[in-house]
Design a protein around this motif. Structure first.
Motif, PDB file in Angstrom:
ATOM      1  N   LYS A 107       0.829  -1.211   0.000  1.00 43.19           N
ATOM      2  CA  LYS A 107       0.000   0.000   0.000  1.00 43.19           C
ATOM      3  C   LYS A 107       0.861   1.258   0.000  1.00 43.19           C
ATOM      4  O   LYS A 107       0.566   2.235  -0.699  1.00 43.19           O
ATOM      5  CB  LYS A 107      -0.932  -0.007   1.216  1.00 43.19           C
ATOM      6  CG  LYS A 107      -2.135  -0.906   1.039  1.00 43.19           C
ATOM      7  CD  LYS A 107      -2.958  -1.059   2.297  1.00 43.19           C
ATOM      8  CE  LYS A 107      -3.572   0.191   2.817  1.00 43.19           C
ATOM      9  NZ  LYS A 107      -4.449  -0.038   3.981  1.00 43.19           N
ATOM     10  N   LEU A 125       1.363  -4.353  -8.609  1.00 42.61           N
ATOM     11  CA  LEU A 125       1.090  -4.884  -7.265  1.00 42.61           C
ATOM     12  C   LEU A 125      -0.268  -5.575  -7.211  1.00 42.61           C
ATOM     13  O   LEU A 125      -0.420  -6.615  -6.569  1.00 42.61           O
ATOM     14  CB  LEU A 125       1.150  -3.753  -6.231  1.00 42.61           C
ATOM     15  CG  LEU A 125       2.528  -3.151  -5.987  1.00 42.61           C
ATOM     16  CD1 LEU A 125       2.411  -1.847  -5.215  1.00 42.61           C
ATOM     17  CD2 LEU A 125       3.419  -4.129  -5.257  1.00 42.61           C
ATOM     18  N   LYS A 126      -1.256  -5.014  -7.883  1.00 45.59           N
ATOM     19  CA  LYS A 126      -2.604  -5.585  -7.894  1.00 45.59           C
ATOM     20  C   LYS A 126      -2.610  -6.938  -8.603  1.00 45.59           C
ATOM     21  O   LYS A 126      -3.238  -7.886  -8.139  1.00 45.59           O
ATOM     22  CB  LYS A 126      -3.561  -4.606  -8.585  1.00 45.59           C
ATOM     23  CG  LYS A 126      -5.006  -4.989  -8.523  1.00 45.59           C
ATOM     24  CD  LYS A 126      -5.584  -4.737  -7.158  1.00 45.59           C
ATOM     25  CE  LYS A 126      -7.073  -4.979  -7.162  1.00 45.59           C
ATOM     26  NZ  LYS A 126      -7.634  -4.935  -5.832  1.00 45.59           N
ATOM     27  N   ARG A 127      -1.902  -7.030  -9.722  1.00 42.69           N
ATOM     28  CA  ARG A 127      -1.838  -8.276 -10.486  1.00 42.69           C
ATOM     29  C   ARG A 127      -1.185  -9.390  -9.658  1.00 42.69           C
ATOM     30  O   ARG A 127      -1.560 -10.553  -9.780  1.00 42.69           O
ATOM     31  CB  ARG A 127      -1.063  -8.057 -11.777  1.00 42.69           C
ATOM     32  CG  ARG A 127      -1.268  -9.170 -12.778  1.00 42.69           C
ATOM     33  CD  ARG A 127      -0.692  -8.832 -14.127  1.00 42.69           C
ATOM     34  NE  ARG A 127      -1.424  -7.734 -14.768  1.00 42.69           N
ATOM     35  CZ  ARG A 127      -0.857  -6.689 -15.346  1.00 42.69           C
ATOM     36  NH1 ARG A 127       0.455  -6.574 -15.385  1.00 42.69           N
ATOM     37  NH2 ARG A 127      -1.595  -5.755 -15.916  1.00 42.69           N
ATOM     38  N   LEU A 158      -2.374  -6.116  -3.084  1.00 45.38           N
ATOM     39  CA  LEU A 158      -3.247  -5.035  -2.624  1.00 45.38           C
ATOM     40  C   LEU A 158      -4.623  -5.536  -2.202  1.00 45.38           C
ATOM     41  O   LEU A 158      -5.545  -4.752  -2.027  1.00 45.38           O
ATOM     42  CB  LEU A 158      -3.394  -3.976  -3.724  1.00 45.38           C
ATOM     43  CG  LEU A 158      -2.117  -3.223  -4.077  1.00 45.38           C
ATOM     44  CD1 LEU A 158      -2.366  -2.250  -5.202  1.00 45.38           C
ATOM     45  CD2 LEU A 158      -1.576  -2.487  -2.856  1.00 45.38           C
ATOM     46  N   THR A 159      -4.758  -6.846  -2.031  1.00 49.55           N
ATOM     47  CA  THR A 159      -6.028  -7.431  -1.616  1.00 49.55           C
ATOM     48  C   THR A 159      -5.945  -7.808  -0.146  1.00 49.55           C
ATOM     49  O   THR A 159      -5.076  -8.583   0.249  1.00 49.55           O
ATOM     50  CB  THR A 159      -6.350  -8.681  -2.457  1.00 49.55           C
ATOM     51  OG1 THR A 159      -6.335  -8.309  -3.838  1.00 49.55           O
ATOM     52  CG2 THR A 159      -7.707  -9.242  -2.094  1.00 49.55           C
ATOM     53  N   ARG A 160      -6.843  -7.266   0.644  1.00 49.60           N
ATOM     54  CA  ARG A 160      -6.878  -7.555   2.082  1.00 49.60           C
ATOM     55  C   ARG A 160      -7.481  -8.929   2.302  1.00 49.60           C
ATOM     56  O   ARG A 160      -8.580  -9.212   1.835  1.00 49.60           O
ATOM     57  CB  ARG A 160      -7.706  -6.487   2.796  1.00 49.60           C
ATOM     58  CG  ARG A 160      -8.236  -6.854   4.181  1.00 49.60           C
ATOM     59  CD  ARG A 160      -7.226  -6.551   5.258  1.00 49.60           C
ATOM     60  NE  ARG A 160      -7.853  -6.335   6.549  1.00 49.60           N
ATOM     61  CZ  ARG A 160      -8.088  -7.298   7.430  1.00 49.60           C
ATOM     62  NH1 ARG A 160      -7.813  -8.543   7.136  1.00 49.60           N
ATOM     63  NH2 ARG A 160      -8.618  -7.015   8.602  1.00 49.60           N
ATOM     64  N   GLY A 186      -1.461  -9.620  -6.491  1.00 48.21           N
ATOM     65  CA  GLY A 186      -2.349  -9.912  -5.365  1.00 48.21           C
ATOM     66  C   GLY A 186      -1.909  -9.301  -4.052  1.00 48.21           C
ATOM     67  O   GLY A 186      -2.370  -9.710  -2.989  1.00 48.21           O
ATOM     68  N   GLN A 205       2.369   1.867  -3.384  1.00 51.18           N
ATOM     69  CA  GLN A 205       1.350   2.370  -4.304  1.00 51.18           C
ATOM     70  C   GLN A 205       1.086   3.858  -4.057  1.00 51.18           C
ATOM     71  O   GLN A 205       0.904   4.625  -5.001  1.00 51.18           O
ATOM     72  CB  GLN A 205       0.064   1.583  -4.145  1.00 51.18           C
ATOM     73  CG  GLN A 205      -1.046   2.053  -5.038  1.00 51.18           C
ATOM     74  CD  GLN A 205      -2.410   1.848  -4.444  1.00 51.18           C
ATOM     75  OE1 GLN A 205      -2.597   0.987  -3.608  1.00 51.18           O
ATOM     76  NE2 GLN A 205      -3.360   2.635  -4.870  1.00 51.18           N
ATOM     77  N   ARG A 257       0.620   0.445  -9.139  1.00 53.58           N
ATOM     78  CA  ARG A 257      -0.629  -0.193  -8.710  1.00 53.58           C
ATOM     79  C   ARG A 257      -0.971  -1.439  -9.530  1.00 53.58           C
ATOM     80  O   ARG A 257      -1.296  -2.475  -8.963  1.00 53.58           O
ATOM     81  CB  ARG A 257      -1.787   0.800  -8.764  1.00 53.58           C
ATOM     82  CG  ARG A 257      -3.101   0.169  -8.360  1.00 53.58           C
ATOM     83  CD  ARG A 257      -4.226   1.189  -8.277  1.00 53.58           C
ATOM     84  NE  ARG A 257      -5.495   0.529  -8.119  1.00 53.58           N
ATOM     85  CZ  ARG A 257      -5.966   0.050  -6.965  1.00 53.58           C
ATOM     86  NH1 ARG A 257      -5.236   0.149  -5.883  1.00 53.58           N
ATOM     87  NH2 ARG A 257      -7.143  -0.533  -6.913  1.00 53.58           N
ATOM     88  N   THR A 258      -0.889  -1.344 -10.854  1.00 56.14           N
ATOM     89  CA  THR A 258      -1.272  -2.500 -11.676  1.00 56.14           C
ATOM     90  C   THR A 258      -0.357  -3.690 -11.421  1.00 56.14           C
ATOM     91  O   THR A 258      -0.826  -4.826 -11.347  1.00 56.14           O
ATOM     92  CB  THR A 258      -1.236  -2.142 -13.177  1.00 56.14           C
ATOM     93  OG1 THR A 258       0.049  -1.621 -13.494  1.00 56.14           O
ATOM     94  CG2 THR A 258      -2.290  -1.127 -13.518  1.00 56.14           C
TER      95      THR A 258
END
Length: 130
Positions: A85, A98-100, A104-106, A102, A88, A95-96
């Motif tokens: 976080k 880190l999100k890809r 950034l998912t709590r 996984g 980001q 962001r993309t």
């Protein structure tokens, strides 16, 4: 980095990690102790540093973490989430990536509370017809 210090909070089960990142040489301190001393297991160290390695910032930022609650694995996962976080916030273009991965998912799995008038969270008293 635009700011001197960036703050983010990572949570997992009952563990809460307050993460501060700033430009530096790659030092990680956890609750005032060295990273290797706080997480002696190599697997936990690998979990914590995943976002930094993925983004290539392992040797570019210093990370200062305050952790409370949970067990060793929950604490490691909460630090990983907090670091992701913070990275980001520092650079929204990450962001993309880190999100890809996984990061950034709590993970919302927490212990369910005990209900009033029952012996446990899910357990019920034995049914008796008579």
């Amino acid at each position: 980095m635009a700011q001197a210090r960036i703050y983010a909070t990572g949570k997992r089960k009952t563990a809460v990690a307050r993460v501060y990142i700033k430009a530096g040489a790659g030092r990680i301190t956890v609750n005032g102790r060295e990273f290797e001393e706080y997480f002696p297991v190599l697997a936990l160290r690998a979990v914590v540093t995943q976002p930094l390695v993925l983004t290539g910032k392992r040797t570019l930022v210093d990370v200062d973490v305050n952790i409370g609650g949970g067990g060793p694995m929950s604490q490691a996962e909460s630090v990983k989430f907090g670091i992701a976080k913070a990275l980001q916030i520092e650079n929204p273009e990450l962001r993309t990536q880190l999100k890809r991965a996984g990061f950034l998912t709590r993970d919302a799995r927490i212990k369910e509370r005990k209900k009033y008038g029952q012996p446990g969270a899910r357990k019920r008293f034995q049914f008796s017809k008579r």
